[in-house]
Design a protein around this motif. Structure first.
Motif, PDB file in Angstrom:
ATOM      1  N   LEU A  11       0.663  -1.031  -0.014  1.00 12.10           N
ATOM      2  CA  LEU A  11      -0.054  -0.200  -0.089  1.00 12.10           C
ATOM      3  C   LEU A  11       0.987   1.240  -0.092  1.00 12.10           C
ATOM      4  O   LEU A  11       0.353   2.108  -0.762  1.00 12.10           O
ATOM      5  N   ASP A  12       2.007   1.253   0.535  1.00  7.58           N
ATOM      6  CA  ASP A  12       2.900   2.376   0.817  1.00  7.58           C
ATOM      7  C   ASP A  12       3.411   2.632  -0.638  1.00  7.58           C
ATOM      8  O   ASP A  12       3.944   3.873  -0.918  1.00  7.58           O
ATOM      9  N   GLU A  13       3.473   1.855  -1.652  1.00 10.65           N
ATOM     10  CA  GLU A  13       3.775   2.102  -2.910  1.00 10.65           C
ATOM     11  C   GLU A  13       2.888   2.726  -3.729  1.00 10.65           C
ATOM     12  O   GLU A  13       3.226   3.176  -4.956  1.00 10.65           O
ATOM     13  N   ILE A  14       1.736   2.927  -3.311  1.00 10.65           N
ATOM     14  CA  ILE A  14       0.593   3.542  -4.330  1.00 10.65           C
ATOM     15  C   ILE A  14       0.308   4.949  -3.774  1.00 10.65           C
ATOM     16  O   ILE A  14      -0.188   4.970  -2.593  1.00 10.65           O
ATOM     17  N   PRO A  15       0.372   5.905  -4.630  1.00 14.48           N
ATOM     18  CA  PRO A  15      -0.051   7.025  -3.963  1.00 14.48           C
ATOM     19  C   PRO A  15      -1.642   7.208  -3.700  1.00 14.48           C
ATOM     20  O   PRO A  15      -2.376   6.634  -4.360  1.00 14.48           O
ATOM     21  N   VAL A  16      -1.966   8.079  -2.855  1.00 14.74           N
ATOM     22  CA  VAL A  16      -3.225   8.434  -2.470  1.00 14.74           C
ATOM     23  C   VAL A  16      -3.479   9.765  -2.069  1.00 14.74           C
ATOM     24  O   VAL A  16      -2.383  10.480  -1.478  1.00 14.74           O
ATOM     25  N   GLU A  17      -4.487  10.251  -2.083  1.00 16.38           N
ATOM     26  CA  GLU A  17      -4.916  11.544  -1.886  1.00 16.38           C
ATOM     27  C   GLU A  17      -6.423  11.762  -1.636  1.00 16.38           C
ATOM     28  O   GLU A  17      -7.299  11.200  -2.089  1.00 16.38           O
TER      29      GLU A  17
END
Length: 299
Positions: A11-17
């Motif tokens: 999950l840390d490798e996926i950008p989130v906003e």
């Protein structure tokens, strides 16, 4: 959270906003995961008493997909819709308007109660090229393998809504009862994942706005199921079902699949109603295969 998240490295490798949108006179909080230029966008709708965090383990296994994950009205960081009863009609209308405003033309995914909301919204005119239902509610909850426990839940939510406010709210947010619910649903033998599941429920299962919204949503969840809408959903549909689900038995899911004009059923063994926590990689693999033939035609 107090327990390590086994899916955090992915999950840390996926950008989130985090973002917000005006829908039905209220503000809907939602999170956008993945690359902005992804060929495929999925709007993902969580289940009863949950919020967007619950679907993150599946998102973690969809790194090339853009996932838009809102909190349902009255749950998580989304306030209730002003002046409305939070029944299925409200949630279906909200999803149609949210999707049109934020991600028109996206694939629509719903888990558990979210499967009912998605099915009602699509049958009611939500435009989407494909539909994905994870742990779909394919039969009346009161008739499931644990119908007795569901009837106890009916009394529990009724009491929570009828007791004096302080007592009712305390009952509905009681940590011991939440843990019993969690233990009853978990099937994994992996102690780390099991601790993670319980911690997720401890952390997020009581993030509802108030007891009235919770009671309305519960009534909606046990008064409807996907069968009523399946024949009206012409889009290709993927059902990801658990062979040990205590809410909808796998035999009912097999019958549900036949009610859609075009549906594929993927069965996952050795898991129950928590596919999104216990076997997210398997679910994501089924989703990826389902979307692959028409990625260019989705958003």
């Amino acid at each position: 959270m107090t327990v390590p998240n086994p899916y955090a490295p992915l999950l840390d490798e996926i950008p989130v906003e985090r973002r917000e949108a005006d829908v039905l006179g209220g503000r809907t909080a939602y999170w956008v995961y993945g690359p902005a230029d992804a060929e495929t966008t999925i709007v993902a709708v969580h289940g009863f008493r949950g919020e967007h965090h619950g679907l993150e383990p599946v998102v973690a296994h969809l790194p090339g997909v853009r996932v838009v994950s809102p909190d349902l009205p009255g749950f998580g960081e989304t306030a209730p819709v002003p002046g409305r009863r939070h029944d299925l009609d409200l949630y279906a209308q909200w999803l149609r308007e949210f999707s049109a405003a934020v991600a028109p033309g996206a694939v629509i995914l719903g888990h558990s109660f979210g499967s009912i909301v998605v099915a009602a919204a699509v049958a009611g005119g939500l435009e989407t090229p494909r539909v994905i239902l994870v742990n779909p509610i394919g039969a009346p909850a009161l008739e499931g393998p644990r119908g007795v426990l569901t009837r106890l839940a009916v009394f529990y939510y009724w009491a929570g809504a009828r007791l004096p406010k302080r007592l009712g709210e305390g009952l509905l947010r009681n940590g011991l009862i939440v843990r019993v619910m969690s233990v009853s649903m978990a099937k994994t033998k992996d102690s780390g994942i099991r601790r993670f599941v319980h911690d997720q429920h401890d952390t997020y299962f009581s993030r509802f706005a108030d007891r009235d919204v919770l009671h309305d949503a519960f009534v909606a969840s046990v008064s409807h199921d996907v069968r009523a809408f399946a024949p009206q959903i012409a889009q290709p549909t993927l059902l990801v079902a658990a062979q040990r689900d205590d809410i909808t038995p796998i035999e009912a899911e097999r019958e549900l699949a036949k009610m859609f004009p075009s549906a594929e059923l993927v069965e996952i063994p050795d898991v129950g109603h928590l596919i999104h926590y216990e076997t997210p990689a398997t679910a994501a693999g089924a989703i990826t295969r389902f979307l692959a033939p028409s990625d260019a035609g989705t958003r």
